[in-house]
Design a protein around this motif. Structure first.
Motif, PDB file in Angstrom:
ATOM      1  N   GLU A 192       0.912  -1.286   0.228  1.00 43.33           N
ATOM      2  CA  GLU A 192      -0.023   0.005  -0.062  1.00 43.33           C
ATOM      3  C   GLU A 192       0.811   1.365  -0.093  1.00 43.33           C
ATOM      4  O   GLU A 192       1.095   1.737   1.030  1.00 43.33           O
ATOM      5  CB  GLU A 192      -0.779  -0.059   1.253  1.00 43.33           C
ATOM      6  N   GLN A 193       1.594   1.365  -1.217  1.00 40.69           N
ATOM      7  CA  GLN A 193       2.402   2.678  -1.237  1.00 40.69           C
ATOM      8  C   GLN A 193       2.029   3.623  -2.555  1.00 40.69           C
ATOM      9  O   GLN A 193       1.269   2.974  -3.719  1.00 40.69           O
ATOM     10  CB  GLN A 193       3.710   2.099  -1.592  1.00 40.69           C
ATOM     11  N   ASP A 194       2.420   4.836  -2.256  1.00 43.22           N
ATOM     12  CA  ASP A 194       2.077   5.809  -3.364  1.00 43.22           C
ATOM     13  C   ASP A 194       2.296   5.348  -4.907  1.00 43.22           C
ATOM     14  O   ASP A 194       1.809   5.687  -5.822  1.00 43.22           O
ATOM     15  CB  ASP A 194       2.174   7.071  -3.131  1.00 43.22           C
TER      16      ASP A 194
ATOM     17  N   THR B  90       5.031   9.556 -10.356  1.00 50.03           N
ATOM     18  CA  THR B  90       5.893  10.781  -9.924  1.00 50.03           C
ATOM     19  C   THR B  90       7.216  10.651 -10.454  1.00 50.03           C
ATOM     20  O   THR B  90       7.757  11.871 -10.301  1.00 50.03           O
ATOM     21  CB  THR B  90       6.073  10.977  -8.501  1.00 50.03           C
TER      22      THR B  90
ATOM     23  N   THR C 255      10.167   8.145  -2.237  1.00 50.39           N
ATOM     24  CA  THR C 255       9.430   6.913  -1.420  1.00 50.39           C
ATOM     25  C   THR C 255       9.431   7.514   0.022  1.00 50.39           C
ATOM     26  O   THR C 255       9.971   8.519   0.588  1.00 50.39           O
ATOM     27  CB  THR C 255      10.394   5.745  -1.556  1.00 50.39           C
ATOM     28  N   SER C 256       8.909   6.791   0.965  1.00 49.65           N
ATOM     29  CA  SER C 256       8.591   7.146   2.219  1.00 49.65           C
ATOM     30  C   SER C 256      10.080   7.136   3.046  1.00 49.65           C
ATOM     31  O   SER C 256      11.032   6.339   2.607  1.00 49.65           O
ATOM     32  CB  SER C 256       7.901   5.931   2.957  1.00 49.65           C
TER      33      SER C 256
END
Length: 411
Positions: free
Chosen positions: A85-87, A94, A250-251
């Motif tokens: 569950e990542q953008d 992006t 990324t996070s």
């Protein structure tokens, strides 16, 4: 009318020119240029081909960039799961220039038959996996399908198949040790549906490709937890800049690492090929140039009487020098033609029939790879022609030292 070019053509077409004292020297100069351009083409095509194949194989097994959790794990085994569950998943919108992003997980295991056993890396992939790499190196069977329910189909290397005496369609047991060593290991009975041979022994002797859901179940992960993500780029040359972009997008809990960072020793080694290629090109151009300088000097000395007559008729030194430079240019072009022809024939034979083999333990490929790049070959020919002509400018100055009165001799 360009009379310098006209005279140069007449000299070249002359029968006396073809049977003159300078003829053997001219032939040697042409052969030197032909051999030089052939060697340069071979070094260019094989050097870039080897680099391309090694990069292709490293990215085939690892992707160009891997996104995982921050940890101190330096092995090939994934320990801490990452949520899907990542953008950036399933599409990295992006960052441009990304071909595919796919999930993976790895686990150490032991493949066992009735008579033998061996340690392997069980790599789990899902339905989003890009199989184009393994499609190119598939030697038997078909690629597994993980798009529906949990599958026991696996893809193994020819190296493992030979060592374990396994064939297409065979079933075998793979054991996985639990954290609690007092408990019996997990057992997975898998069916071999495909056999690949990449020629990259470090990977071929270890990796078995399987359904990621087996690893998720054994590791007690949720359906949305994986070992990491592999990012496939459209252009390998952008790997450094895209890796930095991916890291920023990324996070903060995730780390991204390119294969350049993961395998620095291999990439430092293949980058040395560039230095070897440049050195070979420099030596060959220097040798070709020296041979042409010798041929030009002999041509000038042999045509001393003609130079004297042209000067007496009003030609200046620059015009006469142009005559000999045109002549030399023709010889260089002739050498380039035969060199290119021989070079293309040799490269095509190797590309088509793979006659020359290599030790995969040392070079990561089992045959000499060929990479045809017409742009580089054109630049190589143009560069050789220009540099050889530039080297001939200085010796052509000898024309200005010839006196018409002393040069003209009537029989």
């Amino acid at each position: 009318m360009n009379y310098e070019l006209f005279i140069a053509k007449r000299i070249i077409a002359s029968k006396r020119y073809k049977s003159s004292i300078s003829s053997p020297i001219i032939k040697i100069a042409i052969i030197a240029i032909a051999l030089g351009i052939t060697i340069m083409m071979i070094s260019l095509a094989t050097g870039f081909g080897l680099q391309q194949k090694i990069r292709e194989k490293l990215s085939g097994f690892n992707g160009h960039v891997q996104i995982t959790n921050f940890d101190n794990n330096n092995s090939e085994i994934t320990l801490e799961p990452v949520s899907t569950e990542q953008d950036f998943y399933p599409e990295f919108s992006t960052v441009s220039g990304i071909n595919n992003i796919q999930v993976y997980a790895t686990k150490a295991g032991i493949i066992r038959t009735a008579s033998d056993f061996e340690g392997i890396i069980f790599k789990g992939v899902a339905s989003d996996y890009n199989w184009s790499f393994f499609k190119d190196y598939l030697v038997e069977g078909v690629l597994p399908n993980y798009s529906e329910e949990v599958s026991n189909e696996v893809l193994i290397s020819k190296e493992i198949a030979n060592r374990m005496q396994l064939n297409l369609g065979d079933t075998c047991n793979i054991l996985f040790v639990k954290k609690d060593t007092n408990k019996p290991p997990w057992l997975r009975v898998v069916t071999i549906v495909g056999i690949y041979n990449s020629g990259f022994q470090d990977f071929d002797e270890n990796f078995v490709i399987a359904d990621i859901r087996h690893i998720q179940k054994m590791n007690r992960w949720e359906a949305n937890q994986v070992g990491g993500f592999e990012v496939i780029l459209n252009d390998f040359n952008e790997i450094e800049s895209k890796s930095d972009e991916i890291y920023l997008q990324t996070s903060s809990t995730l780390n991204s690492i390119s294969i350049l960072e993961k395998y620095p020793a291999i990439f430092e080694w293949i980058n040395l090929f560039d230095n070897n290629i440049y050195l070979i090109i420099a030596i060959m151009i220097l040798v070709s140039g020296i041979n042409m300088v010798t041929a030009l000097l002999v041509l000038i000395l042999e045509r001393t009487q003609m130079i004297g007559i042209l000067k007496a008729l009003g030609s200046n030194n620059l015009s006469i020098r142009k005559v000999f430079l045109y002549n030399a240019g023709y010889l260089i072009l002739k050498g380039l033609f035969w060199g290119n022809l021989i070079g293309f024939i040799i490269l095509f034979i190797q590309y088509k029939f793979e006659i020359i083999n290599l030790n995969p333990e040392t070079y990561y490929v089992d045959t000499v790879p060929i990479a045809f790049n017409i742009v580089y070959i054109l630049l190589l020919n143009i560069g050789t022609l220009l540099l050889c002509l530039l080297m001939l400018i200085i010796p052509s100055i000898i024309v200005s030292k010839i006196s018409p009165a002393k040069a003209i001799k009537f029989e």
